[in-house]
Design a protein around this motif. Sequence first.
Motif, short mmCIF file in Angstrom:
data_model
loop_
_atom_site.label_atom_id
_atom_site.label_comp_id
_atom_site.label_asym_id
_atom_site.label_seq_id
_atom_site.Cartn_x
_atom_site.Cartn_y
_atom_site.Cartn_z
N GLY A 2 0.81 -1.21 0.00
CA GLY A 2 0.00 0.00 0.00
C GLY A 2 0.84 1.26 0.00
N ASN A 3 0.17 2.37 -0.11
CA ASN A 3 0.83 3.66 -0.08
C ASN A 3 1.30 3.93 1.35
OD1 ASN A 3 1.66 6.26 -0.44
ND2 ASN A 3 -0.29 7.04 -1.17
N LEU A 4 2.61 4.17 1.52
CA LEU A 4 3.15 4.36 2.86
C LEU A 4 2.92 5.77 3.38
CD1 LEU A 4 6.53 2.46 2.45
CD2 LEU A 4 4.40 1.63 3.42
N THR A 5 2.67 6.71 2.50
CA THR A 5 2.42 8.08 2.93
C THR A 5 0.96 8.43 2.69
OG1 THR A 5 3.04 8.96 0.78
CG2 THR A 5 4.77 8.82 2.41
N GLU A 6 0.42 9.21 3.58
CA GLU A 6 -0.98 9.59 3.44
C GLU A 6 -1.12 10.62 2.34
OE1 GLU A 6 -4.49 11.66 6.10
OE2 GLU A 6 -2.62 11.07 7.05
N ASN A 7 -2.04 10.39 1.44
CA ASN A 7 -2.30 11.33 0.36
C ASN A 7 -3.20 12.43 0.89
OD1 ASN A 7 -2.83 12.68 -1.96
ND2 ASN A 7 -3.60 10.92 -3.09
N ARG A 8 -2.67 13.63 1.00
CA ARG A 8 -3.44 14.72 1.58
C ARG A 8 -4.05 15.63 0.51
NH1 ARG A 8 -1.92 15.81 7.25
NH2 ARG A 8 -0.61 14.08 7.84
N ILE A 9 -3.85 15.32 -0.75
CA ILE A 9 -4.45 16.12 -1.80
C ILE A 9 -5.85 15.57 -2.05
CG2 ILE A 9 -4.29 16.85 -4.20
CD1 ILE A 9 -1.27 16.46 -3.97
N ASN A 10 -6.81 16.36 -1.73
CA ASN A 10 -8.19 15.91 -1.86
C ASN A 10 -8.94 16.96 -2.66
OD1 ASN A 10 -10.53 14.51 -1.61
ND2 ASN A 10 -10.97 15.18 0.46
N ARG A 11 -8.58 17.07 -3.91
CA ARG A 11 -9.21 18.09 -4.76
C ARG A 11 -9.43 17.50 -6.14
NH1 ARG A 11 -7.62 24.37 -5.55
NH2 ARG A 11 -9.30 24.79 -6.98
N ILE A 12 -10.58 17.76 -6.69
CA ILE A 12 -10.91 17.29 -8.03
C ILE A 12 -11.11 18.51 -8.91
CG2 ILE A 12 -12.59 16.04 -9.42
CD1 ILE A 12 -13.19 14.36 -6.91
N LEU A 13 -10.43 18.52 -10.06
CA LEU A 13 -10.60 19.63 -10.99
C LEU A 13 -11.91 19.47 -11.74
CD1 LEU A 13 -7.05 19.84 -12.59
CD2 LEU A 13 -8.03 21.34 -10.87
N ASP A 14 -12.60 20.57 -11.92
CA ASP A 14 -13.82 20.47 -12.72
C ASP A 14 -13.44 20.33 -14.20
OD1 ASP A 14 -13.04 23.02 -13.44
OD2 ASP A 14 -14.81 24.02 -12.68
N GLU A 15 -14.41 19.98 -15.01
CA GLU A 15 -14.16 19.68 -16.41
C GLU A 15 -13.56 20.87 -17.17
OE1 GLU A 15 -16.53 17.97 -20.30
OE2 GLU A 15 -17.44 17.81 -18.33
N THR A 16 -14.01 22.07 -16.86
CA THR A 16 -13.50 23.27 -17.54
C THR A 16 -12.03 23.49 -17.22
OG1 THR A 16 -15.68 24.28 -17.42
CG2 THR A 16 -13.84 25.74 -17.85
N ALA A 17 -11.65 23.35 -15.95
CA ALA A 17 -10.26 23.54 -15.55
C ALA A 17 -9.36 22.49 -16.21
CB ALA A 17 -10.12 23.46 -14.04
N MET A 18 -9.82 21.27 -16.28
CA MET A 18 -9.03 20.20 -16.91
C MET A 18 -8.88 20.44 -18.40
SD MET A 18 -7.36 17.66 -16.02
CE MET A 18 -6.52 16.31 -16.73
N THR A 19 -9.95 20.86 -19.05
CA THR A 19 -9.91 21.16 -20.48
C THR A 19 -8.94 22.31 -20.75
OG1 THR A 19 -12.18 20.41 -20.75
CG2 THR A 19 -11.29 21.82 -22.48
N ASN A 20 -8.98 23.34 -19.92
CA ASN A 20 -8.06 24.47 -20.09
C ASN A 20 -6.60 24.06 -19.89
OD1 ASN A 20 -10.19 26.18 -20.61
ND2 ASN A 20 -10.31 26.96 -18.52
N ALA A 21 -6.35 23.21 -18.90
CA ALA A 21 -4.99 22.75 -18.64
C ALA A 21 -4.47 21.93 -19.82
CB ALA A 21 -4.95 21.93 -17.35
N LEU A 22 -5.27 21.03 -20.34
CA LEU A 22 -4.85 20.21 -21.47
C LEU A 22 -4.64 21.05 -22.73
CD1 LEU A 22 -7.09 17.06 -20.92
CD2 LEU A 22 -4.63 17.28 -20.52
#
Length: 54
Positions: A2-22
Amino acid sequence: MGNLTENRINRILDETAMTNALAAITNLETELPEGSLDNAQRDSFRIYEQYSSY
């Protein structure tokens, strides 16, 4: 295992932000000069660079 470090990033990009980034990444790639190295050329250069220091 398993992952030994806790994943503290708990954010989901909305579709517009993802489209703009790509779109920004695609735009950056198209702006690169024609003579830019491809991935295979970069990898071979790194290998050459490591062994040329001997």
